[in-house]
Scaffold this motif. Structure first.
Motif, PDB file in Angstrom:
ATOM      1  N   ALA A  13       0.851  -1.199   0.000  1.00 54.65           N
ATOM      2  CA  ALA A  13       0.000   0.000   0.000  1.00 54.65           C
ATOM      3  C   ALA A  13       0.882   1.241   0.000  1.00 54.65           C
ATOM      4  CB  ALA A  13      -0.908  -0.005   1.226  1.00 54.65           C
ATOM      5  N   ARG A  14       0.510   2.228  -0.844  1.00 55.48           N
ATOM      6  CA  ARG A  14       1.276   3.472  -0.933  1.00 55.48           C
ATOM      7  C   ARG A  14       0.309   4.621  -1.140  1.00 55.48           C
ATOM      8  NH1 ARG A  14       6.121   5.020  -5.222  1.00 55.48           N
ATOM      9  NH2 ARG A  14       7.364   6.242  -3.764  1.00 55.48           N
ATOM     10  N   GLY A  15       0.652   5.797  -0.597  1.00 53.27           N
ATOM     11  CA  GLY A  15      -0.268   6.928  -0.663  1.00 53.27           C
ATOM     12  C   GLY A  15      -1.371   6.755   0.365  1.00 53.27           C
ATOM     13  N   PRO A  16      -2.541   7.412   0.170  1.00 53.81           N
ATOM     14  CA  PRO A  16      -3.637   7.239   1.126  1.00 53.81           C
ATOM     15  C   PRO A  16      -4.037   5.768   1.219  1.00 53.81           C
ATOM     16  CG  PRO A  16      -4.057   9.093  -0.341  1.00 53.81           C
ATOM     17  CD  PRO A  16      -2.865   8.377  -0.896  1.00 53.81           C
ATOM     18  N   VAL A  17      -4.044   5.254   2.430  1.00 55.25           N
ATOM     19  CA  VAL A  17      -4.349   3.833   2.642  1.00 55.25           C
ATOM     20  C   VAL A  17      -5.788   3.699   3.109  1.00 55.25           C
ATOM     21  CG1 VAL A  17      -3.759   1.738   3.905  1.00 55.25           C
ATOM     22  CG2 VAL A  17      -1.949   3.305   3.186  1.00 55.25           C
ATOM     23  N   GLY A  18      -6.637   3.217   2.221  1.00 59.99           N
ATOM     24  CA  GLY A  18      -8.031   2.967   2.548  1.00 59.99           C
ATOM     25  C   GLY A  18      -8.292   1.486   2.691  1.00 59.99           C
ATOM     26  N   LEU A  19      -9.483   1.055   2.297  1.00 60.77           N
ATOM     27  CA  LEU A  19      -9.861  -0.350   2.472  1.00 60.77           C
ATOM     28  C   LEU A  19      -8.918  -1.306   1.750  1.00 60.77           C
ATOM     29  CD1 LEU A  19     -13.749  -0.222   2.090  1.00 60.77           C
ATOM     30  CD2 LEU A  19     -12.436  -0.607   4.184  1.00 60.77           C
ATOM     31  N   GLU A  20      -8.605  -0.989   0.513  1.00 59.07           N
ATOM     32  CA  GLU A  20      -7.767  -1.889  -0.276  1.00 59.07           C
ATOM     33  C   GLU A  20      -6.397  -2.088   0.369  1.00 59.07           C
ATOM     34  OE1 GLU A  20      -5.956  -2.316  -4.804  1.00 59.07           O
ATOM     35  OE2 GLU A  20      -7.505  -0.819  -4.373  1.00 59.07           O
ATOM     36  N   GLY A  21      -5.871  -1.019   0.979  1.00 63.06           N
ATOM     37  CA  GLY A  21      -4.570  -1.105   1.633  1.00 63.06           C
ATOM     38  C   GLY A  21      -4.582  -1.949   2.886  1.00 63.06           C
ATOM     39  N   LEU A  22      -5.776  -2.253   3.404  1.00 62.03           N
ATOM     40  CA  LEU A  22      -5.887  -3.077   4.612  1.00 62.03           C
ATOM     41  C   LEU A  22      -6.292  -4.510   4.284  1.00 62.03           C
ATOM     42  CD1 LEU A  22      -7.563  -0.565   7.090  1.00 62.03           C
ATOM     43  CD2 LEU A  22      -5.141  -1.107   6.800  1.00 62.03           C
ATOM     44  N   THR A  23      -6.175  -4.877   3.021  1.00 66.76           N
ATOM     45  CA  THR A  23      -6.449  -6.259   2.638  1.00 66.76           C
ATOM     46  C   THR A  23      -5.202  -6.881   2.029  1.00 66.76           C
ATOM     47  OG1 THR A  23      -7.217  -5.673   0.411  1.00 66.76           O
ATOM     48  CG2 THR A  23      -8.876  -5.759   2.164  1.00 66.76           C
TER      49      THR A  23
END
Length: 451
Positions: free
Chosen positions: A402-412
């Motif tokens: 994950a890079r940049g703003p970490v939303g839902l996708e970055g937590l999967t």
């Protein structure tokens, strides 16, 4: 009696494991319950926040806390409260990030392989000052199927406690365990939690470089760093004066205490006598202190230089996250020099170019090594809410998944699921290059997971 670190971590892991069959709709319903509880408890939460603010302001007066931290602490400023609630609603409406098939292939007749998105597990998130982060992260964790342990700064103790109580109340009305979201308060607890690599899967420190570095050197648990925002705007030789002024001023003054506000302005020498005076005048009119190198200082009109807001820059100014109305300014002679300077001084967060040149815009976006590279747009756009993520855990300047703003996708993350529909199942011994052995088909499958 309060829980010990191992007990907290173990409870989070148990809550995570117990939550895996909770449906996407149920998770979204929990978020709406969180929003309703926040609305119901608004007066109590803002009263708690007021206590934190008063204590913080006393520390500022004593010289032991920066004024920018106090700005981050205030839940009543601007539209922060409404944005926090809207973020919860937005996350609840986002598509389910779990169970998405990102790769599917038939290894053999009746033997199908699927790569499927799934939660990371137990998150330990450590953040400074901003109490609304409790709600931002709790929302993302609940929606993405991750359990979370949260630690805010001591300056936001009353606020984070009040907010966490709302989350806990909402959890108690659902099938999600009460310990799915936990909040801890002391540094000692964090030191001990960083040792719980058996139960905690990812640490996300959100704060200064010093905080991130300390965490990275204090744990065996993987760390996703959310550090300083040394953001830059570059005015190239084709920069339009109006665009330059609007982008630079907004990048600096819209919310100076944010990590996506611009701290450095780089100017091509060919526009020092044309575009730069207009931008300098606009910045000084907005009460921004300019710390200029020799050439940008010499090009400032006398009406601006006599404002008391223009100073000579020191080398350290180009490595400082001011988080206030201060901006360091540097002149360069070439596009390549600008890119080299930005890559050397940026924190790899977000950098922007103001240009009318399509080739320069393209080269900038590819050669500047940052999580966000913008063209003719304010660095303040670097935000999960503005990107359509609902909200964010933070902005990662690292190079993990994950890079940049970490939303839902970055937590999967993902797992591989293999399903045999063969009468006797499938075994590896049937495959190979010898006589009577089968070869793998490796044919793409179109469709959704069949179970």
């Amino acid at each position: 009696m309060s829980k010990g670190a191992e007990e907290i971590a173990k409870a989070a892991k148990s809550a995570f494991e117990a939550s895996q069959l909770v449906s996407s709709q149920e998770r979204s319903d929990v978020l709406l319950a969180v929003k309703a509880e926040l609305s119901r408890q608004k007066e109590l939460i803002l009263e708690a926040n007021k206590k934190d603010m008063e204590a913080a302001q006393a520390q500022v007066a004593a010289g032991s806390l920066s004024a920018s931290l106090v700005k981050r602490l205030d839940l009543s400023s601007g539209d922060k409260w409404d944005s926090m609630l809207q973020g919860v609603v937005d996350v609840s409406k986002l598509p389910d990030p779990l169970g998405r098939v990102t790769y599917s292939i038939a290894l053999d007749d009746g033997l199908e392989l699927y790569r499927v998105t799934c939660p990371i597990g137990v998150l330990l998130i450590i953040f400074e000052a901003r109490p609304e982060v409790v709600i931002n992260i709790a929302s993302l964790a609940i929606k993405s199927g991750n359990a979370a342990i949260l630690k805010g700064g001591k300056e936001s103790l009353h606020s984070t406690t009040a907010l966490a109580n709302c989350v806990r109340t909402a959890l108690s009305q659902s099938r999600l365990p009460d310990d799915y979201i936990q909040v801890v308060q002391t540094r000692e607890e964090i030191s001990q939690l960083l040792e719980q690599d058996k139960y905690i899967d990812l640490v996300i420190p959100r704060g200064s470089n010093a905080l991130v570095s300390h965490i990275q050197h204090s744990t065996r648990i993987p760390v996703m760093g959310h550090a300083d925002g040394l953001c830059t705007v570059f005015l190239d030789e084709s920069a339009d004066p109006t665009k330059a002024t609007r982008v630079v001023v907004d990048s600096k003054i819209n919310y100076p205490a944010a990590c996506n506000s611009a701290e450095i302005l780089v100017i091509h020498s060919s526009v020092l006598d044309t575009v730069w005076p207009k931008v300098a005048e606009a910045l000084v009119s907005a009460k921004v202190e300019l710390r200029c190198d020799e050439r940008t200082l010499a090009a400032i009109p006398s009406s601006v230089s006599h404002s008391g807001l223009v100073k000579s820059a020191s080398p350290s100014d180009f490595a400082t996250e001011f988080l206030s109305l201060i901006m360091a300014v540097k002149a360069v002679d070439t596009f390549e020099e600008a890119v080299a300077f930005i890559n050397a001084h940026s924190s790899h967060h977000t950098d922007s170019i103001v240009t009318e040149s399509t080739p320069n815009a393209s080269s900038f976006c590819r050669s500047v090594d940052s999580a966000g590279t913008f063209v003719n747009a304010s660095t303040r756009f670097a935000d999960g809410l503005r990107y359509g993520f609902g909200t964010e855990v933070g902005i990662s300047t690292g190079r993990t998944h994950a890079r940049g703003p970490v939303g839902l996708e970055g937590l999967t993350i993902y797992k591989y699921m293999l399903k045999s529909g063969g009468e006797g199942g499938h075994i590896v011994g049937e495959f190979g290059t010898g006589s009577g052995k089968k070869s793998y088909k490796h044919e793409a499958i179109v469709g959704r997971l069949p179970f």
